[in-house]
Design a protein around this motif. Structure first.
Motif, PDB file in Angstrom:
ATOM      1  N   THR A  17      18.445   5.336   6.616  1.00  0.00           N
ATOM      2  CA  THR A  17      17.521   6.434   6.896  1.00  0.00           C
ATOM      3  C   THR A  17      17.947   7.645   6.074  1.00  0.00           C
ATOM      4  O   THR A  17      19.070   7.701   5.547  1.00  0.00           O
ATOM      5  N   THR A  34      13.809   2.975   5.243  1.00  0.00           N
ATOM      6  CA  THR A  34      12.717   3.772   5.831  1.00  0.00           C
ATOM      7  C   THR A  34      12.098   4.692   4.789  1.00  0.00           C
ATOM      8  O   THR A  34      12.012   5.905   4.984  1.00  0.00           O
ATOM      9  N   LYS A  35      11.663   4.130   3.682  1.00  0.00           N
ATOM     10  CA  LYS A  35      11.058   4.943   2.633  1.00  0.00           C
ATOM     11  C   LYS A  35       9.607   5.274   2.984  1.00  0.00           C
ATOM     12  O   LYS A  35       8.888   4.478   3.589  1.00  0.00           O
ATOM     13  N   SER A  36       9.188   6.441   2.538  1.00  0.00           N
ATOM     14  CA  SER A  36       7.793   6.855   2.710  1.00  0.00           C
ATOM     15  C   SER A  36       6.925   6.154   1.681  1.00  0.00           C
ATOM     16  O   SER A  36       7.416   5.566   0.710  1.00  0.00           O
ATOM     17  N   LEU A  37       5.624   6.238   1.875  1.00  0.00           N
ATOM     18  CA  LEU A  37       4.690   5.642   0.922  1.00  0.00           C
ATOM     19  C   LEU A  37       4.840   6.277  -0.456  1.00  0.00           C
ATOM     20  O   LEU A  37       4.802   5.587  -1.479  1.00  0.00           O
ATOM     21  N   ASP A  38       5.033   7.592  -0.508  1.00  0.00           N
ATOM     22  CA  ASP A  38       5.245   8.269  -1.794  1.00  0.00           C
ATOM     23  C   ASP A  38       6.488   7.728  -2.484  1.00  0.00           C
ATOM     24  O   ASP A  38       6.491   7.494  -3.701  1.00  0.00           O
ATOM     25  N   GLU A  39       7.547   7.515  -1.710  1.00  0.00           N
ATOM     26  CA  GLU A  39       8.800   7.027  -2.294  1.00  0.00           C
ATOM     27  C   GLU A  39       8.656   5.587  -2.772  1.00  0.00           C
ATOM     28  O   GLU A  39       9.153   5.210  -3.851  1.00  0.00           O
ATOM     29  N   ARG A  77      -0.193  -1.047   4.228  1.00  0.00           N
ATOM     30  CA  ARG A  77      -0.772   0.308   4.228  1.00  0.00           C
ATOM     31  C   ARG A  77      -1.899   0.437   3.204  1.00  0.00           C
ATOM     32  O   ARG A  77      -2.096   1.490   2.608  1.00  0.00           O
TER      33      ARG A  77
END
Length: 827
Positions: A495, A572-577, A601
């Motif tokens: 995280t 736990t990467k974001s969609l942007d990442e 997604r």
């Protein structure tokens, strides 16, 4: 050995086959498991083994004469025990001044205890003469998940009564089955030179270890071939093969390379095996030890009991590696080529240096598994090597019981149990990881030291550690203790937290597996401001918090930047990442993780862009992954973005599997506007493209697909034949049942047969003729019983009960009763 198990999980198997015997193994607390498996003590050493054999095809016997030379290993001894399974032992004598002096012996059908004529001192050689008959078909031999039978010597269609099957003889020695066809000390820590004289029908050719020293035509329609293996190797690596094979002669440097194939496949010998000299050159240069044996031959046989076997200088393959030029064009690396390189690497790791005990099988099989990845990397690029290594790791992680087993295993229920995903796939990934940690130059120097130090002898993991330490100058006890002498793997959760006020990036690492923490050296790459900065860190505890100063919020923090750790990781990467990672991070697994992370997604435009871009990835495996991930049937935006790309891929991608996947995806849309595209694809020379096109046409016009299937019944192979079966099972009538049934019954390998099970079941559930339904039920039951040791029984039972429900609704009580009979032995 490339095991049957490895072949099953390494290919595109159905879920039915993935449930394996290793999940069904006896509980660790069994008495056998508690026994410490020591290296077999050496009382006598094999020195030379000379055999004179002939075959009785009618009785399935081997008549053998043996002259075996031995010497006490160190201590004086007046006795000898040989492994000799299920034989008639007629004479055992010591050879004295050219005469045979009979000796007393006792025999329990598995081993023979021999009283020698005197006490021999350490190093004092003596020769025994043994006259015996081997009866392999009368031997009750236990197989395993790796090797489905263990009788050592196999007569294939000896009476010539099986249509379209050649008459062959071949042997399979691993683990300890050579002693089914000649008396020996059948342990891996023995080494002996070898001479075999085979008297066979003159119309057949022979193959064995070493060189063909002589051939003599006899007056009775037979010929005697003498093969000599003048460098020592272990008894389980002895081999013989006899049959109607065509031999293609190739060459590596000044050594003979040859390929033995059935006449049907002889024209494709170069297509199947022709890259072998290139692999020999690559391995020789990489290891700094030239291929060590007199010659290298490869032979393909029928009804083989495993995947392939690395007999010294004479590898034996199951028939799944062979194919016509058209069939081979669809297979790519994992369609047999990986097996070919696997067995070749064994000529160094397994044959030149042999595991001293089955507990240390890792120094044979982990290396062979590892070799598949380094050849893929060398020949096809880093993406291919990383993909192969990662797939191996996933195969290991998919087996829940595997996490309880050490790589070096001094406790097991049966020696055959060691041939599993831990020894193969986990071990191969560990070596891939060690190479990354030490660097290629130091790693391969370590392998060179290991091979040269132990040449023609035996090795174990500790010797590997010492060689790696000598090469690198680093202490590696920590690595070997946790990966070789411990079990399991880290379960790593990652995280992140960004503090804009202090410009600090925090990474939280947590290992959640039971037991101690794994020591994990890793790279953490931080992408910010158009640059990548690498931080090399060590995780030594169950939890760790890492803080980095960064000028601006990172676009990506990439934990395990080399994507090399053997771990089950949750990130736990974001969609942007994830989007940034796909387009900017360089490795196969960077892109794989991004596709995986965005596939759920796809309502978001960023995720769709990743999926569509990945359909055009430079590596075909990721193109396939993206095609299969795209939600084109449920999401209009995805469909609108993806269909133009899919059409282009279906028409012109350089990879046949990608073209077929694109056709399959478009077929699910059932759009009549794609019918011409499918018909054009149907004209392809590729069986996999042709099969995909037939299935896609069937989605739109089942009647037309049925007509196409009928027109291709006789000449369809591979994926095209599977498509015919699929169309028949979906849209055919009782008239098509015999074709499907016969194809299923006569499938040449378990991969093909397992791939057909559900379609055969669907067809058997709806045919009108109860006799046809019962044929299908019985055939599926037989497959389930044959591979019950692989843990497939629960899935087969479920499938059979599905047929029972359907037949009961039709009022077919006889077929329902047949299901009960088929299920009973599976429980």
């Amino acid at each position: 050995m490339k095991t049957l198990y490895a072949a099953l999980i390494g290919g595109s198997m159905s879920a039915l086959a993935i449930s394996t015997a290793f999940a069904q193994a006896p509980a660790p607390e069994s008495p056998a498991y508690k026994m410490y498996r020591e290296t077999t003590p050496k009382i006598n050493d094999l020195v030379h083994t000379k055999l004179d054999v002939r075959f009785d095809y009618k009785k399935r016997y081997l008549y053998g004469k043996e002259w075996v030379t031995l010497k006490p290993h160190f201590y004086p001894t007046d006795s000898l025990r040989l492994d000799a399974k299920g034989m008639d032992l007629k004479t055992i004598a010591v050879v004295k001044n050219g005469k045979n002096v009979p000796l007393k012996f006792t025999y329990d059908s598995l081993t023979v205890a021999i009283k020698l004529d005197k006490t021999y001192q350490g190093g004092e050689a003596y020769t025994l003469y043994i006259d015996y008959t081997s009866k392999p078909n009368e031997l009750k031999a236990k197989g395993s998940a790796a090797i489905s039978d263990a009788k050592g010597l196999y007569f294939i269609n000896p009476d010539g009564t099986e249509k379209d099957k050649p008459t062959q003889i071949w042997t399979q020695g691993e683990t300890e089955s050579s002693s089914c066809w000649f008396p020996t000390i059948d342990k891996p820590n023995q080494k002996t030179t070898e001479e075999i004289a085979m008297t066979v029908p003159a119309k057949y050719v022979t193959l064995s270890n070493g060189r063909l020293a002589s051939q003599k035509v006899n007056g009775d329609g037979t010929r005697t071939d003498v093969w000599k293996q003048e460098l020592p190797h272990s008894p389980y690596l002895f081999m013989m093969a006899v049959g109607d094979f065509k031999i293609y002669k190739d060459k590596w440097r000044d050594k003979e390379v040859s390929y033995y194939l059935e006449p049907k496949y002889a024209p494709y010998a170069k297509d199947i095996f022709g890259f072998t000299p290139e692999v020999m050159e690559f391995y020789s240069k990489t290891l700094g030890v030239d291929y060590p044996w007199y010659k290298y031959s490869q032979i393909v046989v029928r009804d083989y009991v495993s995947g392939a076997m690395e007999n010294t200088s004479a590898t034996l393959h199951g028939e799944y590696v062979q194919g016509t030029k058209r069939e081979l064009a669809d297979r790519y690396y994992d369609g047999g080529r990986s097996t070919i390189v696997h067995e070749l690497f064994h000529q160094w790791f397994g044959d030149y240096v042999t595991a001293e005990s089955w507990s240390n099988l890792t120094v044979n099989e982990s290396f062979a598994d590892f070799s598949e990845s380094i050849w893929a990397e060398y020949k096809y690029g880093k993406d291919a090597g990383d993909a192969h290594s990662y797939e191996a790791m996933l195969n290991y992680l998919s087996q829940p019981n595997a996490k309880t087993k050490n790589l070096v295993r001094f406790h097991y229920n049966d020696k055959e149990d060691v041939f599993d995903v831990v020894t193969y796939q986990k071990g191969g990934r560990i070596l891939y990881m060690l190479r990354n940690f030490l660097g290629k130059e130091a790693f391969y120097k370590g392998l060179n030291i290991y091979l040269k130090t132990n040449a023609f002898k035996n090795g174990e993991a500790q010797q590997l550690r010492l060689a790696m330490e000598e090469a690198s100058g680093r202490d590696l006890n920590w690595f070997f203790n946790q990966w070789y002498y411990g079990a399991g793997h880290p379960i790593l959760n990652v995280t992140y937290k960004w503090d804009d006020a202090t410009k600090k990036q925090t990474v939280y690492l947590e290992q959640t597996q039971d037991g101690n923490a794994f020591i994990l050296p890793m790279a953490i790459d931080i992408y910010a401001g158009g640059k990548k900065v690498r931080h090399n860190v060590w995780m030594r505890d169950k939890t760790d918090t890492l803080t980095f100063d960064v000028a601006a919020k990172p676009d990506l923090v990439n934990v395990d930047g080399d994507k090399i750790l053997l771990t089950k990781k949750t990130d736990t990467k974001s969609l942007d990442e994830l989007s940034f990672q796909y387009f900017n991070a360089p490795l196969y697994l960077d892109r794989f993780e991004a596709i995986d992370g965005v596939k759920a997604r796809q309502t978001d435009e960023k995720a769709r862009k990743v999926i569509v871009a990945a359909m055009q990835d430079k590596y075909y495996g990721l193109r396939l992954k993206a095609i299969n991930a795209a939600n084109i049937t449920t999401n209009d935006d995805v469909r609108n973005a993806a269909v133009p790309v899919l059409v282009k891929l279906a028409q012109s991608d350089e990879n046949n599997l990608v073209r077929a996947a694109a056709i399959n995806a478009l077929g699910k849309l059932k759009a009549s506007g794609n019918l011409n595209l499918f018909k054009q694809a149907y004209a392809s020379d590729s069986y996999v493209i042709q099969g995909a096109a037939m299935n896609a046409i069937g989605q739109i016009n089942p009647t037309e697909a049925l007509q196409l299937a009928k027109s291709r019944e006789k000449d369809a192979e591979g994926a095209a034949k599977q498509a015919v079966i699929n169309v028949y099972a979906t849209s055919g009538t009782d008239a098509e049942w015999p074709y499907v049934y016969n194809a299923f019954k006569n499938a040449g390998d378990p991969n093909t047969q397992f791939g057909m099970v559900r379609k055969v079941a669907d067809f058997a559930a709806r045919v009108k003729n109860p006799e046809y339904a019962q044929q299908g039920i019985q055939a599926i039951g037989e497959v389930g019983l044959k591979y019950k040791q692989y843990g497939v029984a629960p899935s087969v039972i479920q499938i059979l009960n599905g047929i029972k429900d359907a037949r009961t609704k039709m009022g077919d009580t006889a077929s329902a009763a047949t299901v009960d009979k088929a299920v009973a032995p599976l429980n």
